[in-house]
Design a protein around this motif. Structure first.
Motif, short mmCIF file in Angstrom:
data_model
loop_
_atom_site.label_atom_id
_atom_site.label_comp_id
_atom_site.label_asym_id
_atom_site.label_seq_id
_atom_site.Cartn_x
_atom_site.Cartn_y
_atom_site.Cartn_z
N ILE A 180 5.80 17.37 0.80
CA ILE A 180 5.18 17.21 -0.78
C ILE A 180 4.89 18.50 -1.34
CG2 ILE A 180 3.32 16.33 -2.11
CD1 ILE A 180 2.75 14.03 -0.05
N ASP A 181 4.45 19.61 -0.87
CA ASP A 181 4.09 20.82 -1.19
C ASP A 181 5.59 21.53 -1.46
OD1 ASP A 181 1.63 20.25 -1.04
OD2 ASP A 181 1.11 21.56 0.53
N SER A 182 6.59 21.27 -0.79
CA SER A 182 7.86 22.05 -0.52
C SER A 182 8.57 21.45 -1.93
CB SER A 182 8.58 21.55 0.47
OG SER A 182 8.13 21.94 1.64
N TYR A 183 9.49 22.38 -2.54
CA TYR A 183 10.16 21.80 -3.69
C TYR A 183 11.62 22.39 -3.44
CZ TYR A 183 9.01 26.22 -5.89
OH TYR A 183 8.73 27.70 -6.01
N GLN A 209 -8.11 9.38 -1.92
CA GLN A 209 -9.08 8.51 -2.74
C GLN A 209 -9.92 7.63 -1.55
OE1 GLN A 209 -6.94 6.70 -5.73
NE2 GLN A 209 -8.75 5.31 -6.24
N ILE A 210 -9.21 7.39 -0.37
CA ILE A 210 -9.99 6.55 0.84
C ILE A 210 -10.75 7.62 1.29
CG2 ILE A 210 -9.46 5.58 2.84
CD1 ILE A 210 -6.71 4.43 1.80
N ASN A 211 -10.56 8.85 1.17
CA ASN A 211 -11.53 9.77 2.10
C ASN A 211 -12.79 9.68 1.18
OD1 ASN A 211 -9.61 10.33 4.24
ND2 ASN A 211 -9.02 12.27 3.06
N LEU A 225 5.60 9.31 -1.83
CA LEU A 225 5.11 10.23 -0.66
C LEU A 225 3.70 10.88 -1.65
CD1 LEU A 225 7.88 12.16 1.03
CD2 LEU A 225 6.10 10.81 2.12
N GLN A 226 3.93 11.13 -2.94
CA GLN A 226 2.83 11.81 -3.62
C GLN A 226 1.82 10.69 -3.84
OE1 GLN A 226 2.63 15.00 -4.61
NE2 GLN A 226 0.31 14.31 -5.30
N ARG A 227 2.01 9.41 -4.08
CA ARG A 227 1.26 8.52 -4.30
C ARG A 227 0.53 8.12 -3.08
NH1 ARG A 227 1.70 4.98 -8.88
NH2 ARG A 227 -0.33 4.09 -8.40
N GLY A 228 1.06 8.10 -2.02
CA GLY A 228 0.41 8.05 -0.69
C GLY A 228 -0.69 8.91 -0.33
N LEU A 229 -0.48 10.18 -0.65
CA LEU A 229 -1.12 11.28 -0.50
C LEU A 229 -2.54 10.95 -1.49
CD1 LEU A 229 -1.84 14.15 0.80
CD2 LEU A 229 -0.85 14.99 -1.53
N GLY A 234 0.78 -1.08 -0.01
CA GLY A 234 0.00 0.10 0.00
C GLY A 234 0.93 1.31 -0.03
N TRP A 235 0.52 2.10 -0.91
CA TRP A 235 1.20 3.31 -0.97
C TRP A 235 0.94 4.21 0.44
CZ3 TRP A 235 4.65 3.77 -4.50
CH2 TRP A 235 4.37 3.15 -5.71
N ARG A 236 -0.16 4.11 0.73
CA ARG A 236 -0.58 4.81 1.97
C ARG A 236 0.47 4.57 3.18
NH1 ARG A 236 -6.01 4.53 5.28
NH2 ARG A 236 -5.71 2.30 5.04
#
Lengths: 99, 488
Positions: free
Chosen positions: B432-435, B476-478, B467-471, A2-4
């Motif tokens: 994630i928002d930082s660059y 999506q889960i939300n 990290l991006q995929r996790g977000l 899981g990516w999460r």
């Protein structure tokens, strides 16, 4: 995997640090490299879980050990003790190792 | 004889002066108010009228008051003894001032005139030198402080003599140079330079490439800043901008740290004044304050001096960069400086830009950030100014003009997140928002391959993707609920 859980592992395991802890407030680049390699290895492994409900608690344990490593002096006895703990934890759920 | 004028109009700290002779843009003048002389700077000239911004409160000022023009721009005094000092935006030494509150019209000399410095010569008689060439060196709080040919000198000079190693005051002559016309010119340890003009006495300004280690993992690992790089930290009130800046100041691998507290609350500045002398530098084991200079211009000081404070800080940084040192310059916060620009712009009745900021706000910010950088000096050594500014967007709105203008020029963006700060997790950087644009620089990739290994950047990019995929999955889960999480 899981990516999460992976993103949580990356964030809580290495990126978030404690600005008010004497050791964790500053991380030399050599230490960052060491920890990054550990986390990337964890992300690349395959795991054998019997159900989805097992994944969350398992990674919580992994994150907790990584955090303890961050609080220990780099390459100190405490640090290696936690690293051994991590290896043990990973061995429990791992079925195969892939690069 | 100095040019004079008479006060013709007063709009808060903007004063209109009818001048008797020519004055130049950004020239300094003093408004005489009884026994007090109020320093001001010309910001606009129309015909016989000079519009000046006063760096002090104008309470009690009357029409007809006399104004004396100084004939020079706003300058800083450069020489040994700057480190460990607490200055205001006009480089007044705050420790030399009496009382709890600053008195109006009181100006103090920024250096110690009586202190003796251990001087060692570098240049030799007969050598040809030019502005910024190193003549000698003194030990300033264990930092090698170079005594240079004054930056205002033009053309080449021949060294006639250099003082022998020994103890000298900053006003003692340490070298005699001969100019191209054969005239002798004496040089001591101090020089002056106008703050709004960049010190550009270097050979080359290549793209920066060396990692500046800050000890902060969210920065060093995935959003690295480099020596001579630029970055900014936007964040609403209470998100930990100051905590992060203090952390970076303490841990970063810089020779000199300059902190410009521009328009911040006085209690925060007091915290810096009390905390820094106690902190131990992890690199040298000495006190951190020994390699730090603080420039404080708090929110209760006149707004015009806020602008001066950031320029003063940058000029001091450029001075030390010319010595081949690594400087870390932190400005907290550039929004307050922009607010000062807005106040003056409004009083000048200029055409307002977005949110009533001046139309040229972007250009002003860009020009300021451009003064930072990594340089190769004329003698082959290198120096750098790494600039990190904070931005305090009202209500956390990152689309406001100061944040937008800063985003265009700063190469690193460290986004602070309210929820992380609320749960007392510092540094509260959202990874994630930082660059960092430096990850795309081939020079940086080459450096990091040697410093760490050639797999570092691909690994970091993988980490960012995960990290991006996790977000995305969490979002999506939300929407779909936990039952959808099995495959994610």
């Amino acid at each position: 995997m899981g990516w999460r859980f992976l993103s949580k592992l990356i964030f809580w395991g290495i990126l978030q640090q404690d600005a008010f802890d004497k050791v964790d407030c500053a991380s030399p680049i050599e230490r960052q490299e060491y920890m990054l390699n550990i986390v990337i290895d964890i992300c690349d492994k395959e795991y054998n879980f019997s159900g989805f409900a097992e994944v969350g608690p398992y990674f919580k344990k992994v994150i907790n050990v990584l955090k303890q490593m961050n609080y220990a002096l780099f390459k100190s006895d405490d640090f290696f003790k936690e690293e051994k703990e991590l290896e043990k934890l990973l061995a429990e759920s791992q079925v195969a190792v892939e690069a | 004889m100095a040019t004079t004028g008479k006060v013709k109009g007063i709009i808060a700290n903007l004063v209109i002066v009818e001048v008797e002779a020519a004055v130049s843009q950004n020239e300094i003048c003093f408004i005489i108010l009884d026994e007090v002389r109020l320093m001001a700077e010309v910001i606009k000239v129309i015909g016989k009228d000079a519009y000046v911004q006063v760096f002090e409160s104008t309470r009690g000022l009357k029409i007809g008051s006399t104004v004396e023009f100084a004939g020079h721009l706003l300058e800083v005094t450069l020489g040994p003894g700057i480190l460990s000092k607490n200055y205001d935006g006009l480089q007044n030494d705050l420790d030399k001032m009496d009382g709890v509150f600053l008195k109006r019209g009181e100006y103090t000399f920024p250096l110690d005139e009586d202190k003796l410095w251990d001087f060692k010569p570098i240049a030799k008689a007969g050598e040809t030198v030019e502005a910024a060439s190193w003549l000698g060196e003194v030990d300033e709080n264990f930092q090698p402080h170079k005594i240079m040919v004054p930056f205002v000198f033009e053309g080449s000079y021949t060294v006639k003599s250099v003082a022998e190693a020994g103890q000298y005051k900053i006003t003692d002559t340490i070298a005699v140079l001969v100019d191209e016309k054969g005239n002798d010119v004496e040089v001591n340890m101090i020089q002056k330079w106008p703050v709004k003009k960049a010190i550009t006495h270097y050979k080359n300004k290549p793209r920066p490439f060396k990692l500046l280690e800050t000890g902060v993992r969210t920065i060093d690992t995935i959003n690295p800043i480099v020596e001579g790089g630029t970055g900014f930290i936007p964040g609403p009130f209470g998100t930990g901008k100051t905590v992060l800046q203090h952390g970076i100041s303490k841990q970063a691998e810089a020779d000199i740290v300059i902190i410009a507290a521009c328009g911040e609350r006085a209690n925060e500045v007091v915290e810096i004044f009390t905390e820094f002398p106690e902190l131990v530098d992890p690199h040298t084991g000495r006190k951190l304050i020994e390699r730090t200079t603080i420039i404080a211009n708090t929110s209760n000081m006149p707004v015009a001096a806020r602008e001066a404070s950031v320029y003063t800080a940058m000029t001091l940084a450029e001075y030390y960069r010319a010595m081949g040192l690594k400087i870390l310059l932190m400005a907290d916060s550039t929004s307050r400086w922009a607010q000062a620009l807005r106040e003056m712009s409004n009083r000048l009745e200029e055409l307002p830009g977005p949110d009533a900021f001046p139309m040229d706000l972007s250009a002003i910010i860009a020009n300021f950030y451009a003064r930072a950088g990594y340089v190769e000096l004329n003698n082959g050594k290198t120096g750098s100014i790494t600039f990190i500014g904070t931005v305090s967007p009202a209500g956390g709105n990152l689309k406001e003009p100061v944040t937008e203008s800063t985003k265009k020029v700063a190469r690193c963006f460290f986004a602070l997140q309210q929820s992380r700060a609320d749960s007392k997790r510092y540094p509260a950087i959202n990874p994630i928002d930082s660059y960092s644009k430096y990850l795309e620089y081939p020079e940086f990739a080459e450096y990091i391959s040697e410093r760490i290994n050639d797999q570092w950047i691909p690994k970091v990019n993988r980490l960012k993707t995960m990290l991006q995929r996790g977000l995305e999955v969490s979002e999506q889960i939300n929407i779909l609920g936990d039952s959808s999480a099995g495959c994610l």
